[in-house]
Design a protein around this motif. Structure first.
Motif, PDB file in Angstrom:
ATOM      1  N   SER A  98      16.311   0.708   1.071  1.00  0.00           N
ATOM      2  CA  SER A  98      15.567   1.068   2.168  1.00  0.00           C
ATOM      3  C   SER A  98      15.494   2.361   2.027  1.00  0.00           C
ATOM      4  O   SER A  98      14.696   2.914   2.728  1.00  0.00           O
ATOM      5  N   GLU A  99      16.014   3.143   0.897  1.00  0.00           N
ATOM      6  CA  GLU A  99      15.727   4.800   0.739  1.00  0.00           C
ATOM      7  C   GLU A  99      14.261   4.675   0.240  1.00  0.00           C
ATOM      8  O   GLU A  99      13.631   5.948   0.322  1.00  0.00           O
ATOM      9  N   TRP A 100      13.503   3.862  -0.064  1.00  0.00           N
ATOM     10  CA  TRP A 100      11.970   4.051  -0.412  1.00  0.00           C
ATOM     11  C   TRP A 100      11.119   4.153   0.898  1.00  0.00           C
ATOM     12  O   TRP A 100      10.156   4.554   0.647  1.00  0.00           O
ATOM     13  N   CYS A 101      11.838   3.644   2.073  1.00  0.00           N
ATOM     14  CA  CYS A 101      10.901   3.306   3.137  1.00  0.00           C
ATOM     15  C   CYS A 101      10.212   4.723   3.440  1.00  0.00           C
ATOM     16  O   CYS A 101      10.810   5.728   3.810  1.00  0.00           O
ATOM     17  N   GLY A 102       8.881   4.835   3.380  1.00  0.00           N
ATOM     18  CA  GLY A 102       7.985   6.186   3.672  1.00  0.00           C
ATOM     19  C   GLY A 102       7.698   6.830   2.509  1.00  0.00           C
ATOM     20  O   GLY A 102       7.217   7.918   2.656  1.00  0.00           O
ATOM     21  N   HIS A 103       8.368   6.538   1.323  1.00  0.00           N
ATOM     22  CA  HIS A 103       8.254   7.353  -0.015  1.00  0.00           C
ATOM     23  C   HIS A 103       7.683   6.395  -0.973  1.00  0.00           C
ATOM     24  O   HIS A 103       7.677   6.920  -2.228  1.00  0.00           O
ATOM     25  N   ASP A 118       5.520   0.157   0.132  1.00  0.00           N
ATOM     26  CA  ASP A 118       6.261   0.545   1.380  1.00  0.00           C
ATOM     27  C   ASP A 118       6.836  -0.582   1.860  1.00  0.00           C
ATOM     28  O   ASP A 118       7.889  -0.913   2.163  1.00  0.00           O
TER      29      ASP A 118
END
Ligand code: FE2
Ligand code: FE2
Lengths: 255, 311, 104
Positions: free
Chosen positions: A28-33, A40
């Motif tokens: 979930s830390e990838w969300c937006g990145h 995404d």
């Protein structure tokens, strides 16, 4: 009848739940990145699936302990030492290659495991894994494809992917360590010993990695493990301090 | 040429949608690209303030819902970039405009999310305002934009409802939680009114956009609808709208607010908000630091095609 | 290897067509970017199938689609205006014959 103080089933469900929770958190830390918008969305899908599985396993764990703690309490009010996930799940997300290689190694393992657990004599385990298996099969398809693209893509992507594999490989042995919980008589018809999955996992994973032109790290004696006993890397504490901060700041509050 | 222009105007007047291959005035195209790409940028920059709380969401249910919500915003951005691409601009060009601060996006996303209550407030107010804007814009004259917006509108409702659920639970929770909700509303109320843009009298492009049916209702009209709805909802929550001048006009039967701080609005739009730099640099590094991933996939495909040809 | 040359090459745009239930037609949902077919399928599933159940997905490269132009409109379609004999309403039948079977 289980022995009164035999909590193997609870422990086992918590392990399954923690694996999914911590992996889902990292994804979930990838969300937006992510590298491209489509990715995404894909990674957020997988993360949702993982957190969904975690919720089911932790709910089941809560049930078998007569709801002494809810799934949320298990999530938000346990310290690192009481978390039982595999170490590979908690490693920081790293670059996209690290995330993909981890995902591939774990998806391959989870797929084999759930395939067996579908037939568990325990209804919680069989119900949850039957449903989750379909999702994991899709995750594996996603990560397998990306391993090929990154491993056999450019020189740079190959190098990053190989580096990720070299690190992650150290954490793979832990997936197949069967300890006293897995060997507990009360779980006999409920679970599959993870050590039984090792050779199939190895065959499948190694041949795919080779297709992706990656080199399998030399077999090492310095494999790392400890998660199942609550002995974690230092990363987990930081992950939890972030995850738990709101819930712990206002104990007793509903959200 | 005259013929084409006549057909275009006739199609507009009978409510037909304009499609990518149809002839359109150059300025119509330009304004649409500006509008759609701004909207797309807002969706993906909008992922960041909320994404900021995914890892801290205080329950499993909240975590998965927020993740799904922020993911939807990525989807919205994607639909809109696709719609803009039909007008002859590439996604890369649009990203470039965003990353070099040439393009604008909704100023609300330059405000920081400081407490968990902000996540509820964004769903309730920001998505609430977006729904009003978007359902109106879905009637616009450009086919791909209108269809994209229809798809988006279907998804937005859940965003608003999950936000309102969060606010509702906080308001019926402990005193600390209620305070958290009120404090958050105090910060988000005015910026959410600004989301509808300047007063109609100060809105430079409005008349052309109205004529071409790429703007359907005026900024002030939409803002009023939002105020009337939200003030009533706030009462149900037991929250106070942070506007001492707010009063009900019994003649128009609508709520009148005090004046918006337009200096703040223009200052944030022009890059001086608390988070402008972080937002752009986060988007920029997501794109630029990961260019090797996109290159890898391209290169892998080329290799695979070559192998297939050789075989 | 042509890494440098790839640098600015964009992934292709693919149009996505979804079939919600078996037997129904595929209808256009939108588009995605993808480097290859498999990625296009997966992206289509993730982007357009997050909520609704989907039975089948088609993807096709946008550049491979051929469509009629606005300039073609008259010659392509207007000629069908007066072909009323292609529609059942064009024909007259004896009274009562439509319900004859029902009344049996
Ligand atoms: Fe949105
Ligand atoms: Fe939204």
């Amino acid at each position: 009848m289980h022995l009164k103080n035999d909590n193997s089933l609870f422990e086992y469900l918590v392990r399954l739940g923690d694996d999914r929770l911590i992996l889902g958190h990292r994804l979930s830390e990838w969300c937006g990145h992510a590298p491209i918008l489509e990715e995404d969305i894909a990674l957020a899908n997988i993360a949702q699936d993982c957190i969904g599985h975690a919720t089911h396993f932790l709910n089941a764990a809560s049930e078998v302990e007569n709801k002494i703690k809810t799934a949320d309490e298990l999530t938000y009010f346990r310290d690192a030492i009481d978390y039982k996930n595999l170490l590979i799940m908690e490693l920081p997300k790293g670059d996209f290659a690290f995330t993909i290689v981890r995902q591939f190694l774990v998806d391959s393992f989870t797929f084999l495991l759930y395939e067996k657990l579908q037939n568990s004599g325990n209804k919680f385990i069989s119900d949850i894994t039957t449903k989750a298996l379909k999702e994991v099969q899709y995750h594996l398809r996603h990560s397998s494809q990306w391993v090929l693209r990154l491993g056999d893509g450019t020189e740079l992507s190959h190098e990053k992917t190989q580096n990720a594999l070299n690190i992650l490989w150290l954490y793979t042995n832990e997936m197949f360590e069967s300890d006293e919980i897995e060997n507990s008589p009360s779980l006999k018809n409920f679970i599959t010993k993870s050590s039984d999955l090792e050779s199939e996992w190895e065959n499948k994973v190694i041949s795919h990695l080779q297709n992706a032109t990656l080199k399998i790290p030399e077999m090492q004696t310095n494999y790392l493990s400890g998660g199942r006993r609550g002995i974690h890397t230092e990363h987990l504490g930081h992950l939890l301090s972030e995850m738990q901060i709101v819930a712990r700041t206002y104990p007793g509050a509903k959200w | 040429m005259v013929d084409l222009e006549l057909t275009f105007e006739k199609n507009l007047s009978i409510g037909q949608k304009i499609e990518p291959r149809d002839w359109m005035p150059e300025n119509y195209r330009k304004q649409l690209i500006r509008l759609i790409s701004q909207h797309a940028h807002s969706e993906i920059v909008g992922m960041l303030p909320e994404g900021n709380w995914i890892t801290r969401a205080p329950s499993l249910r909240r975590k998965i819902a927020l993740l799904a919500k922020v993911q939807d915003e990525a989807g919205h951005g994607l639909y809109l970039y696709c719609a803009a691409e039909t007008l002859g601009i590439s996604r890369e060009e649009m990203f470039d405009q965003l990353h070099t601060k040439k393009a604008k996006y909704s100023s609300i996303f330059n405000y920081p999310t400081l407490t968990w209550a902000d996540i509820g407030m964004i769903g309730w107010l920001v998505d609430g305002a977006a729904i009003i804007n978007q359902t109106t814009m879905a009637k616009c004259s450009y086919g791909p934009y209108s269809r994209g917006l229809l798809r988006i509108c279907k998804e937005e409702n859940f965003h608003k409802i999950q936000g309102m659920e969060i606010v509702g639970i906080l308001c019926s929770g402990t005193n600390e939680q209620k305070e958290m909700a009120q404090e958050s509303l105090n910060r988000w109320w005015w910026p959410s009114l600004m989301m509808f843009g300047p007063h109609d009298t100060n809105s430079p492009n409005s008349s052309d956009l109205m004529k071409w049916k790429i703007k359907i209702k005026s900024n002030d009209e939409l803002r009023q609808r939002f105020v009337d709805m939200t003030v009533e909802q706030a009462k149900v929550f037991g929250l106070t709208i942070p506007d001492p001048e707010l009063k009900f006009n019994t003649e128009t039967r609508s709520w009148e607010t005090g004046e918006i701080n337009w200096d703040e609005f223009y200052s944030v739009i022009n890059g001086n908000g608390l988070c402008n730099n972080e937002r752009i640099s986060a988007r920029r590094s997501a794109y630029e630091d990961n260019s090797w991933v996109r290159d890898a996939a391209t290169s892998y495909k080329i290799k695979k095609n070559k192998k297939a040809e050789a075989a | 290897m042509s890494t440098e040359q790839n640098k600015n090459e964009q992934w292709e745009i693919w149009e996505v067509f979804l079939q919600e239930k078996s037997g129904e037609p595929h209808s256009h949902a939108g588009s995605v970017r993808a480097a290859d077919k498999e990625m296009a399928l997966q992206n289509a599933r993730d982007v357009y199938g997050r909520r609704d159940t989907i039975n089948n997905i088609w993807i096709v490269k946008t550049k491979d689609i051929t469509a009629t132009n606005i300039e073609d409109k008259t010659s392509f379609f207007d000629s069908t205006d007066d072909k009323v004999y292609r529609h059942p309403q064009f024909y007259k039948l004896p009274d009562g014959i439509k319900d004859a079977f029902k009344k049996r």
